[in-house]
Write a protein that holds these residues in place. Structure first.
Motif, PDB file in Angstrom:
ATOM      1  N   ALA A  55       0.740  -1.191   0.038  1.00  0.00           N
ATOM      2  CA  ALA A  55       0.105  -0.043   0.077  1.00  0.00           C
ATOM      3  C   ALA A  55       0.931   1.211   0.056  1.00  0.00           C
ATOM      4  O   ALA A  55       1.961   1.150   0.658  1.00  0.00           O
ATOM      5  CB  ALA A  55      -0.935  -0.046   1.052  1.00  0.00           C
ATOM      6  N   GLU A  56       0.355   2.126  -0.645  1.00  0.00           N
ATOM      7  CA  GLU A  56       1.342   3.466  -0.799  1.00  0.00           C
ATOM      8  C   GLU A  56       1.219   4.085   0.485  1.00  0.00           C
ATOM      9  O   GLU A  56       0.433   4.248   1.267  1.00  0.00           O
ATOM     10  CB  GLU A  56       0.645   4.322  -1.981  1.00  0.00           C
ATOM     11  N   ARG A  57       2.602   4.722   1.024  1.00  0.00           N
ATOM     12  CA  ARG A  57       2.734   5.450   2.084  1.00  0.00           C
ATOM     13  C   ARG A  57       3.238   6.911   1.817  1.00  0.00           C
ATOM     14  O   ARG A  57       4.409   6.935   1.109  1.00  0.00           O
ATOM     15  CB  ARG A  57       4.020   4.681   3.076  1.00  0.00           C
ATOM     16  N   THR A  58       2.536   7.902   1.895  1.00  0.00           N
ATOM     17  CA  THR A  58       2.687   9.187   1.613  1.00  0.00           C
ATOM     18  C   THR A  58       4.073   9.914   1.831  1.00  0.00           C
ATOM     19  O   THR A  58       4.756  10.229   1.177  1.00  0.00           O
ATOM     20  CB  THR A  58       1.370  10.037   1.612  1.00  0.00           C
ATOM     21  N   GLY A  59       4.233   9.686   3.157  1.00  0.00           N
ATOM     22  CA  GLY A  59       5.460  10.323   3.965  1.00  0.00           C
ATOM     23  C   GLY A  59       6.645   9.878   3.312  1.00  0.00           C
ATOM     24  O   GLY A  59       7.503  10.634   2.558  1.00  0.00           O
ATOM     25  N   PRO A  60       7.064   8.507   3.073  1.00  0.00           N
ATOM     26  CA  PRO A  60       8.154   7.958   2.865  1.00  0.00           C
ATOM     27  C   PRO A  60       8.263   8.403   1.167  1.00  0.00           C
ATOM     28  O   PRO A  60       9.391   8.699   0.417  1.00  0.00           O
ATOM     29  CB  PRO A  60       8.191   6.477   2.881  1.00  0.00           C
ATOM     30  N   VAL A  61       7.121   8.474   0.411  1.00  0.00           N
ATOM     31  CA  VAL A  61       7.238   8.567  -1.140  1.00  0.00           C
ATOM     32  C   VAL A  61       7.739  10.013  -1.477  1.00  0.00           C
ATOM     33  O   VAL A  61       8.442  10.360  -2.046  1.00  0.00           O
ATOM     34  CB  VAL A  61       5.893   8.246  -1.786  1.00  0.00           C
ATOM     35  N   THR A  62       7.013  11.057  -0.483  1.00  0.00           N
ATOM     36  CA  THR A  62       7.419  12.291  -0.644  1.00  0.00           C
ATOM     37  C   THR A  62       8.822  12.595  -0.319  1.00  0.00           C
ATOM     38  O   THR A  62       9.407  13.389  -1.044  1.00  0.00           O
ATOM     39  CB  THR A  62       6.441  13.132   0.360  1.00  0.00           C
ATOM     40  N   GLU A  63       9.280  11.956   0.830  1.00  0.00           N
ATOM     41  CA  GLU A  63      10.600  12.337   1.127  1.00  0.00           C
ATOM     42  C   GLU A  63      11.527  11.674  -0.066  1.00  0.00           C
ATOM     43  O   GLU A  63      12.822  12.314  -0.470  1.00  0.00           O
ATOM     44  CB  GLU A  63      10.968  11.526   2.322  1.00  0.00           C
ATOM     45  N   ALA A  64      11.341  10.346  -0.335  1.00  0.00           N
ATOM     46  CA  ALA A  64      12.362   9.963  -1.452  1.00  0.00           C
ATOM     47  C   ALA A  64      12.205  10.694  -2.560  1.00  0.00           C
ATOM     48  O   ALA A  64      13.492  10.743  -3.193  1.00  0.00           O
ATOM     49  CB  ALA A  64      11.809   8.454  -1.755  1.00  0.00           C
ATOM     50  N   ALA A  65      11.360  11.364  -2.996  1.00  0.00           N
ATOM     51  CA  ALA A  65      11.168  12.094  -4.333  1.00  0.00           C
ATOM     52  C   ALA A  65      12.171  13.322  -4.200  1.00  0.00           C
ATOM     53  O   ALA A  65      12.332  13.865  -5.244  1.00  0.00           O
ATOM     54  CB  ALA A  65       9.789  12.800  -4.422  1.00  0.00           C
TER      55      ALA A  65
END
Lengths: 235, 285
Positions: free
Chosen positions: A46-56
């Motif tokens: 499932a998508e996790r917004t926090g880590p995705v935003t940080e990785a971006a």
């Protein structure tokens, strides 16, 4: 040369120290080398917004993600199959995987993917740098200290956080010039996989149960604590 | 009958404690199931077949048989690139229902790839519970939960890493059968570079938080907190929100009542003294 940082996301709300270490190592291996490009692959049930935003916020020529319920309650091998397919799809030459992943299987998916890709792997890597002969010079954390190794690419490394990672809870600043990027979303079929292929790996991590046995583990002294933390891959 | 295979990591020619723990765990399963327990010995030099050699030692710790592979390339640090083909060859020869590795840097390099090779389930540092012929692997899963793998219900092999030195077994066996396997070639794409291993401080690989059962002296806290932080650890107050993947370690003056029922690990004693010992230990490691 394409360096792919592959991060498996579970229930976390931000990237962990090993994930940040893998991203930083990926960036350093591309630094000053125009023939080397970084790519980022995030996968999970499932998508996790926090880590995705940080990785971006990290430099990468490609940002790719795949979140599929087909990975729900599966074990290391299901993630390894997806990672294998993604590495082939993205034509990665060097794959960096965080040493400690979101679940208790530690860095099992990376070495399993290396098997399927037919490439060498090294776990517990703390540093890596290109050598003049095109191989990677690697230091690996062993029980008694660091070991120096050389490995040919293509290869897969699982990356540990090092003492230079900074204080707890403080993510490193984004690379200069980095901007939040959007992720290209992949589906299973784009990687040539079907959900049915991953289903046999469900439940193999074991059955979850509430239990009075889940009590605190008592240790006799500080030395036993440090041994326990090392053996469990916590430190 | 099932086969149980325990990989023996050698240090100076002797089995490591974690390897013997894995062998002991295999012995308990083997005794419950009537399975044969094999110790896999990857040696750089042939043993001397004497009372104090490695074969005698694994026999004393529960092995029914030894699988011996001798090759100079096995002198280096155990990695999948160097020792993996030996394990795969042993698995092809048996094949095993359970493969046990020490929970060490070597074991963690070998176990996942061997598990993938076998299509096996993988259990990291579980506790073994045996009731009659039922053997269950149990691991903490956080939030007061456990993961249980019933070995009798698996339709595939399982690969296990073991660190519990209390799992070491003793047996009164004398000589055991030794099966010599031809040494497979190692992966030439990985090379160990010469030279001493450099010393470098370790760092926590996930959030490690200490909860103290009583307030620390402010001066002591000011001295200890930065040292813990450099190792990636921190101090927190009881009741602080717990993050995902966080390992909580309680330091409490007495064992009962437990002021930190949600802690993963606990040491009973004076928190300040314990923290000083922990800092000294991690700085020396």
């Amino acid at each position: 040369v394409k360096v792919l940082v592959a991060i498996r996301l579970g229930g976390e709300t931000s990237l962990g120290v090993c994930e940040r270490a893998a991203l930083a190592l990926g960036a350093s291996l591309c630094d000053g080398r125009p023939e080397t490009a970084a790519a980022l692959f995030l996968l999970g049930a499932a998508e996790r917004t926090g880590p995705v935003t940080e990785a971006a916020l990290h430099h990468a020529a490609e940002h790719v993600s795949m979140f599929t319920p087909a990975l729900d309650d599966t074990d290391y091998e299901a993630y390894a199959r997806v990672l294998t397919a993604a590495c082939r799809h993205l034509r990665a030459d060097l794959i960096l995987v965080p040493a400690r992943t979101a679940d208790e299987d530690l860095d099992a998916a990376g070495p399993a993917a290396a098997l399927h890709l037919g490439i060498p792997h090294l776990t517990a890597v703390e540093t890596a740098a290109w050598r003049p002969d095109g191989k990677l010079a690697v230091t690996r954390r062993e029980d008694r200290g660091l070991r120096a190794l050389a490995v040919e690419t293509p290869a897969l490394l699982t990356v540990r956080a090092t003492a230079q990672a900074g204080p707890v809870g403080a993510p490193p600043a984004p690379a200069p010039g980095a901007e939040a990027a959007s992720f290209l979303r992949l589906e299973l079929d784009a990687l040539g996989l079907r959900a049915e292929e991953l289903r046999p790996r469900r439940g193999l991590r074991g059955t979850l149960a509430e239990s009075a046995d889940a009590r605190t583990e008592r240790l006799p002294d500080a030395a036993a604590l440090v041994r326990c933390l090392c053996a469990g891959g916590w430190w | 009958l099932a086969n149980v295979l325990a990989f023996i990591e050698l240090d100076g020619g002797r089995p490591t404690a974690a390897s013997l723990a894995g062998l002991g765990l295999g012995r308990r399963i083997g005794s419950a199931w009537g399975a044969t327990v094999y110790a896999l010995l990857p040696c750089a030099e042939a043993p001397r077949y004497q009372a104090d050699d490695v074969i005698a030692e694994v026999a004393r710790h529960g092995a029914d048989k030894a699988l011996l592979v001798v090759a100079p390339a096995l002198a280096g640090p155990p990695l999948f690139a160097t020792h993996g083909p030996t394990v795969v060859a042993a698995c092809t020869r048996l094949p095993p229902a359970i493969v046990l590795f020490p929970s060490s840097s070597a074991g963690m390099d070998l176990a996942p790839r061997v598990a993938a090779h076998l299509g096996a389930a993988l259990a990291i540092r579980p506790r073994l519970v045996i009731e009659g012929k039922c053997a269950t692997l149990v691991r903490p899963a956080g939030a007061g939960q456990l993961r249980r793998i019933d070995l009798g219900e698996l339709d595939r092999p399982v690969v296990v890493t073991c660190a519990d030195v209390d799992a070491r077994a003793t047996a009164t066996r004398g000589e055991i059968e030794v099966i010599v396997l031809a040494p497979p070639t190692h992966d030439p794409r990985v090379a160990v570079l010469p030279g001493e291993s450099p010393r470098a401080p370790r760092r926590a690989q996930a959030p490690l938080t200490f909860l103290c059962g009583e307030a620390l002296d402010p001066t002591a806290q000011a001295a200890l907190a930065p040292k813990l932080e450099r190792a990636g650890m921190r101090l927190a107050r009881a009741g602080a929100p717990r993050g995902p993947n966080e390992l909580v370690i309680a330091l409490a003056p007495t064992e009962q009542p437990d002021p930190h029922a949600t802690a993963d690990l606990a040491i009973a004693g004076n928190p300040e003294q314990l923290l000083r010992e922990i800092v000294a230990t991690i700085e020396a490691t």
